[in-house]
Design a protein around this motif. Structure first.
Motif, PDB file in Angstrom:
ATOM      1  N   VAL A  59       0.828  -0.965  -0.084  1.00 24.82           N
ATOM      2  CA  VAL A  59      -0.069  -0.021  -0.134  1.00 24.82           C
ATOM      3  C   VAL A  59       0.987   1.148  -0.057  1.00 24.82           C
ATOM      4  CG1 VAL A  59      -1.903   1.265   1.163  1.00 24.82           C
ATOM      5  CG2 VAL A  59      -1.912  -1.429   1.018  1.00 24.82           C
ATOM      6  N   VAL A  60       1.219   1.698  -1.110  1.00 21.33           N
ATOM      7  CA  VAL A  60       2.045   2.784  -1.544  1.00 21.33           C
ATOM      8  C   VAL A  60       1.487   4.271  -1.080  1.00 21.33           C
ATOM      9  CG1 VAL A  60       4.052   3.852  -2.731  1.00 21.33           C
ATOM     10  CG2 VAL A  60       3.458   1.421  -2.827  1.00 21.33           C
ATOM     11  N   GLN A  77       1.620  13.394  -0.240  1.00 18.13           N
ATOM     12  CA  GLN A  77       0.349  13.878  -0.294  1.00 18.13           C
ATOM     13  C   GLN A  77      -0.660  13.316   0.188  1.00 18.13           C
ATOM     14  OE1 GLN A  77       2.465  14.376  -3.294  1.00 18.13           O
ATOM     15  NE2 GLN A  77       3.189  15.978  -2.424  1.00 18.13           N
ATOM     16  N   GLY A  78      -0.455  11.811   0.584  1.00 14.73           N
ATOM     17  CA  GLY A  78      -1.594  10.917   1.038  1.00 14.73           C
ATOM     18  C   GLY A  78      -2.373  10.373   0.040  1.00 14.73           C
ATOM     19  N   GLN A  79      -1.708  10.278  -1.181  1.00 10.69           N
ATOM     20  CA  GLN A  79      -2.563   9.602  -2.123  1.00 10.69           C
ATOM     21  C   GLN A  79      -1.899   8.221  -2.430  1.00 10.69           C
ATOM     22  OE1 GLN A  79      -1.040  12.531  -5.057  1.00 10.69           O
ATOM     23  NE2 GLN A  79      -3.206  13.256  -5.682  1.00 10.69           N
ATOM     24  N   VAL A  80      -2.456   7.253  -2.875  1.00  8.38           N
ATOM     25  CA  VAL A  80      -2.372   5.903  -2.962  1.00  8.38           C
ATOM     26  C   VAL A  80      -1.880   5.414  -4.584  1.00  8.38           C
ATOM     27  CG1 VAL A  80      -3.257   3.724  -2.429  1.00  8.38           C
ATOM     28  CG2 VAL A  80      -3.865   5.289  -1.153  1.00  8.38           C
ATOM     29  N   ALA A 112       8.623  -0.037   6.210  1.00  4.79           N
ATOM     30  CA  ALA A 112       6.989  -0.216   5.954  1.00  4.79           C
ATOM     31  C   ALA A 112       6.344  -0.332   7.289  1.00  4.79           C
ATOM     32  CB  ALA A 112       6.760  -1.414   5.033  1.00  4.79           C
ATOM     33  N   GLN A 113       5.085  -0.010   7.280  1.00  3.50           N
ATOM     34  CA  GLN A 113       4.326  -0.216   8.398  1.00  3.50           C
ATOM     35  C   GLN A 113       3.473  -1.440   7.918  1.00  3.50           C
ATOM     36  OE1 GLN A 113       1.469   2.804   9.157  1.00  3.50           O
ATOM     37  NE2 GLN A 113       0.565   1.973  10.891  1.00  3.50           N
ATOM     38  N   TYR A 161       1.382  -4.095   3.627  1.00  4.31           N
ATOM     39  CA  TYR A 161       2.310  -3.267   4.246  1.00  4.31           C
ATOM     40  C   TYR A 161       2.137  -1.744   3.641  1.00  4.31           C
ATOM     41  CZ  TYR A 161       4.771  -7.165   6.562  1.00  4.31           C
ATOM     42  OH  TYR A 161       5.319  -8.009   7.432  1.00  4.31           O
ATOM     43  N   ARG A 162       2.217  -0.764   4.357  1.00  2.00           N
ATOM     44  CA  ARG A 162       2.022   0.370   4.029  1.00  2.00           C
ATOM     45  C   ARG A 162       3.622   1.161   3.763  1.00  2.00           C
ATOM     46  NH1 ARG A 162      -1.638   2.564   6.780  1.00  2.00           N
ATOM     47  NH2 ARG A 162      -3.128   2.374   5.187  1.00  2.00           N
ATOM     48  N   LEU A 163       3.790   1.639   2.909  1.00  2.00           N
ATOM     49  CA  LEU A 163       5.161   2.473   2.327  1.00  2.00           C
ATOM     50  C   LEU A 163       4.997   3.731   1.976  1.00  2.00           C
ATOM     51  CD1 LEU A 163       8.063   1.512   2.218  1.00  2.00           C
ATOM     52  CD2 LEU A 163       7.557   0.926  -0.213  1.00  2.00           C
ATOM     53  N   GLN A 164       5.514   4.693   2.342  1.00  2.00           N
ATOM     54  CA  GLN A 164       5.400   5.964   1.940  1.00  2.00           C
ATOM     55  C   GLN A 164       6.613   6.470   1.141  1.00  2.00           C
ATOM     56  OE1 GLN A 164       5.147   9.158   4.932  1.00  2.00           O
ATOM     57  NE2 GLN A 164       4.611  10.653   3.304  1.00  2.00           N
ATOM     58  N   VAL A 165       6.359   6.565  -0.161  1.00  2.00           N
ATOM     59  CA  VAL A 165       7.373   7.098  -1.244  1.00  2.00           C
ATOM     60  C   VAL A 165       6.720   7.981  -2.244  1.00  2.00           C
ATOM     61  CG1 VAL A 165       7.206   5.047  -2.361  1.00  2.00           C
ATOM     62  CG2 VAL A 165       9.320   6.080  -2.569  1.00  2.00           C
ATOM     63  N   ASP A 166       7.433   8.686  -2.507  1.00  2.00           N
ATOM     64  CA  ASP A 166       7.171   9.717  -3.913  1.00  2.00           C
ATOM     65  C   ASP A 166       7.966   9.032  -5.201  1.00  2.00           C
ATOM     66  OD1 ASP A 166       5.377  11.553  -2.834  1.00  2.00           O
ATOM     67  OD2 ASP A 166       7.228  12.541  -1.865  1.00  2.00           O
ATOM     68  N   ILE A 167       7.072   8.613  -6.164  1.00  2.00           N
ATOM     69  CA  ILE A 167       7.795   7.875  -7.137  1.00  2.00           C
ATOM     70  C   ILE A 167       7.173   8.199  -8.440  1.00  2.00           C
ATOM     71  CG2 ILE A 167       6.096   5.737  -7.174  1.00  2.00           C
ATOM     72  CD1 ILE A 167       8.396   3.960  -7.488  1.00  2.00           C
TER      73      ILE A 167
END
Length: 155
Positions: free
Chosen positions: A25-26, A30-33, A81-82, A109-115
């Motif tokens: 779950v990336v 900005q909180g977008q998925v 990740a969380q 798993y939640r992962l925060q990344v700008d890609i």
């Protein structure tokens, strides 16, 4: 190095046992998925989170890093990740057709990344895009199993 099963044997496994997988779950800053439109069964054509199966003799940590590399083209560890929980996904079809169902036990798993969307691999998904959570929850084109990651307090 992970090994893949021969096709006939893998069909037997899928027809008779649950598969264990990791879904990514990336989210961006900005909180977008991040979702991609699936190219393969099950859930072909639906918008879905990246992810994949854990292979035999592959630890969850190893599988996580491999999947992040294969699905996102990034180098990350499971510690980045969380864990958001276990989920079960049931499909009436399978990777090879409609003659048997597929059952996944999924670790989310939640992962925060700008890609950059243009840099993402195209083997499992095409037409990647960033979704607002409210938008994906309201869309008929986003698979219900993806929506589950944002329902019941999983946000």
């Amino acid at each position: 190095m992970t090994q893949r099963l021969e096709l006939a044997l893998f069909k037997t496994v899928v027809a008779n046992t649950p598969l264990i997988s990791i879904d990514l779950v990336v989210c961006n800053t900005q909180g977008q998925v991040l979702l991609g439109q699936r190219l393969n069964r099950p859930a072909k054509g639906d918008w879905f989170v990246p992810g994949g199966r854990i292979c035999k003799d592959e630890s969850m940590a190893m599988a996580f890093s491999r999947l992040v590399s294969e699905e996102l083209g990034l180098a990350r560890t499971i510690q980045d990740a969380q864990f958001i929980g276990p989920f079960e996904h049931f499909y009436s079809d399978n990777f090879s057709g409609v003659d048997f169902s597929t059952h996944y036990v999924v670790l989310g798993y939640r992962l925060q990344v700008d890609i950059d969307l243009d840099s993402l691999p195209q083997e499992q998904h095409h037409h990647y895009r960033w979704f607002e959570v409210s938008e994906l929850l309201a869309s008929d084109e986003v698979h219900v199993h993806t929506k589950w990651y944002f329902m019941n307090g999983n946000q």
